[in-house]
Design a protein around this motif. Structure first.
Motif: not given
Length: 394
Positions: A253-263, A316-323
Motif C-alpha cells: 500500500a505504501s509503495q502504491l501511494i508513492a509510485y502512483v503519486g510519482l507517476i 501491482f501498479v502494472g496490474m492496476l494499469s492493465l485493468q
C-alpha cells in the motif's frame, strides 16, 4: 504471423542469454532443452485442453473461496467503514494478503509445503541434472517468493560461488509469493497467474544457468528445507503468518501511494513540457520487445507501456494499469502482458533480495548487490520468455 514472431522471440531471448554467457562450453543444453520442453507441454495442457483448464479453474476456485473466507475477517474488522457499492483496493485486495499469508504459514508449519518442495525439487534436479540447491530454490520460489526462500539454503549459502548465487537470486526475483496470489487473481485472469508461476520457475533457471553455467562434480548437498519452518506450533504459525501478511499489505500500500503519486507528478510535468505521459514514452521504449514476444501490432504500445511501468514500479501498479485498458487489448495481448506481470522483477527487488540474504550471510549479500542491473535484466528476460510461450497458445 504472431506465432512465427513469437518463435523468433524465444530464439532471440535464448540468443541473448547465450551471448551473455560467461562459460559457453559448460552450458547444460540438456537441462535447458528438458525444461523448455516441459514448459511447452505444460502450457499446452494448461491452456489448450479441457482437463488443464478445469484444473486451473479448480485452483482458481480454491483461491477465490479463500478470498471469500478472508473477506469475512476483513468485514469483521472494517465492516461499516465502506459505503455500500464501493470497493476500496486496500480493503478488498491488499488485506486479503493477511489471510492467505496465514494459510501459507500453517501449511509450512505442518510440513505440507516443505515436503512438496522436497519431492518436486528433487525430481527436477534428477530429471535435468541441475544441482539440488538451484532446483530446490526454483521450486520453493513458487510458494515463498524472494525473501523467505533463502531460509531453505541458509546452511549452503557460504559455499555457493558467484555463478550459483546469481541463479538462485534470479529464481527469487523471477517468482512471486503464493501469499499474494489471492490479490493477483482479483486483478487479472487466474489461469494466467498460475501458468506464469509454473513457467517462471523454469524460465529463470533457463536464462540464469545459460549465462552463469554451474557444474557440480558430486552433488551431495543436503538442502535443509525444514529450515524454512520458523514456528514452534500451529498457533505461532497463525500469528506469524498474519503479522507477515499485514506487513506485506502495508508495504504494498505504501509503495502504491508513492509510485502512483510519482507517476501522476511525472505525467503532469511531461504533459506540460511535451504533451506526452510516462506510459507513452515507456510504450515506445518497450514496444519492440512486446512485438517480438508475439504481441499483436495494435497492442504493442499498450503492452510495452505496461512492461515499462512494472519495471520501474512493481507488478501491482502494472496490474492496476492493465485493468484500465484490458478491454482495449486483444485476447493474445492480454495473455502476454498478464503473464509478464506475474513476477517480482523490478528495481526495488534488487535491494529486497540482498537485504534478505544480509540477515543470513553478509558477505554473500554484497555479492548479490554487485549483480545489480544484470540480475534485473535476466529476471525480466525470464518473464518475457514465459509470456512469449503463453502467447503461442492463445
Amino acid at each position: 504471423m504472431q506465432f512465427l514472431i513469437g518463435i523468433l522471440g524465444l530464439l532471440v531471448f535464448l540468443g541473448i542469454a547465450w551471448a551473455m554467457s560467461k562459460d559457453r562450453k559448460n552450458i547444460n543444453f540438456r537441462a535447458i532443452g528438458i525444461m523448455f520442453g516441459m514448459q511447452i507441454v505444460l502450457t499446452f495442457l494448461m491452456l489448450n485442453t479441457n482437463i488443464g483448464l478445469r484444473v486451473l479453474n479448480s485452483i482458481g476456485n480454491v483461491f477465490t473461496k479463500l478470498v471469500e473466507f478472508g473477506l469475512e475477517g476483513v468485514d469483521f474488522v472494517v465492516g461499516g467503514w465502506i459505503p455500500e457499492g464501493q470497493a476500496p483496493f486496500f480493503i478488498n485486495v491488499l488485506l486479503i494478503i493477511v489471510f492467505t499469508s496465514t494459510i501459507l504459514s500453517v501449511l509450512t508449519h505442518i510440513k505440507v509445503l516443505p515436503l512438496l518442495i522436497k519431492w518436486v525439487g528433487g525430481g527436477l534436479s534428477k530429471i535435468t541434472g541441475l544441482p539440488k540447491v538451484e532446483s530446490f530454490v526454483a521450486v520453493g520460489s513458487v510458494f515463498f517468493g524472494q525473501s523467505e526462500v533463502f531460509l531453505m539454503i541458509k546452511n549452503q549459502l557460504a559455499t555457493l560461488n558467484r555463478n550459483r548465487l546469481f541463479i538462485i537470486s534470479t529464481s527469487a526475483m523471477g517468482s512471486v509469493s503464493a501469499s499474494i496470489v489471492g490479490s493477483y487473481i482479483a486483478m487479472i485472469p487466474p489461469k494466467f497467474v498460475f501458468t506464469a508461476m509454473v513457467l517462471n520457475m523454469f524460465s529463470a533457471l533457463i536464462m540464469s544457468s545459460t549465462i552463469f553455467p554451474v557444474k557440480v562434480e558430486k552433488d551431495d548437498e543436503q538442502v535443509d528445507i525444514k529450515g524454512i519452518v520458523q514456528t514452534r506450533n500451529v498457533f505461532d504459525a497463525i500469528s506469524n503468518g498474519a503479522l507477515d501478511g499485514g506487513k506485506i499489505a502495508l508495504i504494498v500500500a505504501s509503495q502504491l501511494i508513492a509510485y502512483v503519486g510519482l507517476i501522476a507528478l511525472v505525467n503532469a510535468v511531461l504533459n506540460g513540457l511535451a504533451g506526452v505521459d510516462l506510459q507513452t514514452i515507456l510504450g515506445y521504449v518497450f514496444a519492440p520487445i512486446a512485438f517480438i514476444m508475439g504481441t499483436p501490432i495494435h497492442d504493442i504500445m499498450q503492452v510495452g507501456g505496461l512492461m515499462g511501468t512494472k519495471l520501474v514500479t512493481n507488478e501491482f501498479v502494472g496490474m492496476l494499469s492493465l485493468q484500465d485498458i484490458a478491454n482495449h487489448l486483444s485476447p493474445k495481448g492480454q495473455a502476454i502482458i498478464s503473464t509478464y506481470l506475474v513476477s517480482f522483477s523490478n528495481f526495488s527487488s534488487i535491494g529486497i533480495i540482498a537485504g534478505s540474504v544480509q540477515a543470513l550471510n553478509g558477505q554473500k549479500a554484497k555479492e548479490i548487490s554487485s549483480f545489480g542491473l544484470k540480475l534485473l535484466f535476466v529476471a525480466s528476460l525470464a518473464s518475457a520468455f514465459s509470456a512469449t510461450i503463453v502467447g503461442l497458445f492463445i
